[in-house]
Write a protein that holds these residues in place. Structure first.
Motif, PDB file in Angstrom:
ATOM      1  N   UNK A 168      77.119  79.966  60.406  1.00 37.10           N
ATOM      2  CA  UNK A 168      77.634  78.996  61.380  1.00 37.10           C
ATOM      3  C   UNK A 168      77.588  77.584  60.813  1.00 37.10           C
ATOM      4  N   UNK A 169      76.756  77.378  59.830  1.00 35.79           N
ATOM      5  CA  UNK A 169      76.618  76.063  59.182  1.00 35.79           C
ATOM      6  C   UNK A 169      76.146  76.311  57.755  1.00 35.79           C
ATOM      7  N   UNK A 170      76.239  75.255  56.942  1.00 32.91           N
ATOM      8  CA  UNK A 170      75.789  75.341  55.549  1.00 32.91           C
ATOM      9  C   UNK A 170      74.769  74.241  55.289  1.00 32.91           C
ATOM     10  N   UNK A 171      73.641  74.602  54.743  1.00 31.36           N
ATOM     11  CA  UNK A 171      72.667  73.644  54.204  1.00 31.36           C
ATOM     12  C   UNK A 171      72.402  74.081  52.781  1.00 31.36           C
ATOM     13  N   UNK A 172      72.768  73.250  51.830  1.00 38.78           N
ATOM     14  CA  UNK A 172      72.765  73.710  50.443  1.00 38.78           C
ATOM     15  C   UNK A 172      72.335  72.614  49.474  1.00 38.78           C
ATOM     16  N   UNK A 199      80.125  73.266  59.813  1.00 40.28           N
ATOM     17  CA  UNK A 199      79.422  72.046  59.393  1.00 40.28           C
ATOM     18  C   UNK A 199      78.659  72.319  58.091  1.00 40.28           C
ATOM     19  N   UNK A 200      78.535  71.284  57.263  1.00 39.66           N
ATOM     20  CA  UNK A 200      77.837  71.462  55.986  1.00 39.66           C
ATOM     21  C   UNK A 200      77.006  70.233  55.658  1.00 39.66           C
ATOM     22  N   UNK A 201      75.798  70.488  55.181  1.00 38.71           N
ATOM     23  CA  UNK A 201      74.942  69.410  54.687  1.00 38.71           C
ATOM     24  C   UNK A 201      74.552  69.745  53.254  1.00 38.71           C
ATOM     25  N   UNK A 202      74.877  68.839  52.345  1.00 34.12           N
ATOM     26  CA  UNK A 202      74.629  69.041  50.920  1.00 34.12           C
ATOM     27  C   UNK A 202      73.527  68.111  50.440  1.00 34.12           C
ATOM     28  N   UNK A 222      83.084  69.760  66.837  1.00 26.63           N
ATOM     29  CA  UNK A 222      81.663  70.075  66.993  1.00 26.63           C
ATOM     30  C   UNK A 222      80.765  68.842  67.001  1.00 26.63           C
ATOM     31  N   UNK A 223      81.358  67.654  66.851  1.00 19.40           N
ATOM     32  CA  UNK A 223      80.532  66.447  66.749  1.00 19.40           C
ATOM     33  C   UNK A 223      79.743  66.171  68.031  1.00 19.40           C
ATOM     34  N   UNK A 224      80.239  66.652  69.163  1.00 19.63           N
ATOM     35  CA  UNK A 224      79.497  66.437  70.415  1.00 19.63           C
ATOM     36  C   UNK A 224      78.194  67.236  70.424  1.00 19.63           C
ATOM     37  N   UNK A 225      78.149  68.299  69.632  1.00 23.04           N
ATOM     38  CA  UNK A 225      76.932  69.120  69.536  1.00 23.04           C
ATOM     39  C   UNK A 225      76.070  68.709  68.329  1.00 23.04           C
ATOM     40  N   UNK A 226      76.742  68.493  67.201  1.00 19.49           N
ATOM     41  CA  UNK A 226      76.021  68.233  65.956  1.00 19.49           C
ATOM     42  C   UNK A 226      76.626  67.001  65.274  1.00 19.49           C
ATOM     43  N   UNK A 227      75.970  65.881  65.440  1.00 18.68           N
ATOM     44  CA  UNK A 227      76.436  64.641  64.812  1.00 18.68           C
ATOM     45  C   UNK A 227      76.016  64.628  63.342  1.00 18.68           C
ATOM     46  N   UNK A 269      66.900  73.731  61.004  1.00 14.97           N
ATOM     47  CA  UNK A 269      66.426  73.730  62.390  1.00 14.97           C
ATOM     48  C   UNK A 269      67.288  72.816  63.256  1.00 14.97           C
ATOM     49  N   UNK A 270      67.632  71.641  62.715  1.00 13.41           N
ATOM     50  CA  UNK A 270      68.454  70.674  63.447  1.00 13.41           C
ATOM     51  C   UNK A 270      69.785  71.303  63.832  1.00 13.41           C
ATOM     52  N   UNK A 271      70.401  72.019  62.879  1.00 12.84           N
ATOM     53  CA  UNK A 271      71.698  72.637  63.135  1.00 12.84           C
ATOM     54  C   UNK A 271      71.567  73.820  64.067  1.00 12.84           C
TER      55      UNK A 271
END
Length: 275
Positions: A168-172, A199-202, A222-227, A269-271
């Motif tokens: 559902x999201x990427x943290x990499x 969503x992705x956080x690099x 999705x910005x209303x859920x995850x800024x 966890x945040x995502x």
């Protein structure tokens, strides 16, 4: 000399006796010799100068130019400085075609204007440095292209893993040891193109410099859920830094690489809590 000349002036002629010049002042042959007003010589003969090295030539008023030259030991010093500078150029040209060459050329471009050199040699060095700078630009472009190609390859693998797991999201943490924004942007762009709804956080790390770079993107729906801005802020703070930006895209940095594992856990966890 800052004063008016008297009716009779001292003239020094090199190559022809002054007496001969005075007898026929309009003779065009004299243009081939140095015949000058002189406020006073400091040598009994030119051989006492040992060396004569021209250092600079400039305009001091309309139609009037000034030259500065060194003789004796000062001249020897600047000739030695030119030899040393030539050695530095030769050493730079022997470097591999990478950033070490580019940095060496940049350093030499700064140094050439801050070291006393013979005027002719300075001109020759600047011409050589122009060619070296052009080569450096080509090397830089090739290196950047290679970096972006590696970034694209890394992104393709991240995308493939995410698709396989149905993330559902990427943290990499990116595979390359870098905080280069262009590298992270390329990875991010490929992810957006392939997974526009994820969503992705690099995180990029430069272990040698002890720095981290964080980049996050969130699809607009999705910005209303995850800024992305808040996401990056939270992770950056864990790494001893800060970040921010827009709800759909943000950047951050950190200086504590020992907290990277904790930062990854916080990012996930945040995502999780918002998606």
């Amino acid at each position: 000399f800052g004063e008016h000349y008297p009716d009779f002036v001292r003239v020094v002629s090199i190559g022809q006796p002054v007496e001969d010049v005075v007898k026929d002042v309009s003779n065009p042959e004299w243009k081939g010799y140095s015949i000058e007003f002189c406020g006073g010589t400091h040598l009994n003969r030119t051989g006492e100068a040992q060396q004569f090295v021209l250092i600079s030539e400039s305009s001091i008023s309309q139609g009037v130019r000034r030259i500065v030259a060194y003789t004796k030991s000062k001249a020897e010093h600047v000739v030695d400085a030119a030899k040393e500078f030539q050695n530095k150029i030769d050493q730079a040209n022997a470097l591999p075609a990478d950033l070490s060459f580019v940095k060496a050329v940049a350093d030499l471009n700064l140094e050439v204007d801050n070291v006393t050199l013979p005027l002719v040699r300075r001109h020759e060095f600047k011409e050589e440095l122009k060619k070296m700078f052009a080569r450096g630009k080509t090397i830089t472009a090739e290196l950047e292209k290679a970096v972006l190609n590696r970034a694209a390859d890394a992104a393709k693998q991240i995308v493939a893993d995410a698709k396989e797991s149905g993330a559902k999201y990427i943290v990499q943490v990116v595979p390359e040891s870098t905080t280069d924004r262009k590298y992270l942007m390329k990875v991010n762009d490929v992810i957006i193109a392939e997974l526009p709804n994820v969503p992705a956080l690099l995180i990029g790390m430069d272990k040698e410099a002890g720095k981290a770079a964080i980049m996050g993107n969130t699809p607009k729906d999705l910005v209303s859920k995850l800024s992305a801005s808040q996401w990056v802020q939270e992770v950056s703070q864990v790494c001893g830094g800060k970040g921010g930006g827009k709800p759909n895209f943000a950047n951050g940095q950190g200086s504590d690489l020992s907290k990277i594992d904790e930062a990854i856990a916080v990012a996930k966890k945040f995502a999780e809590e918002r998606l």
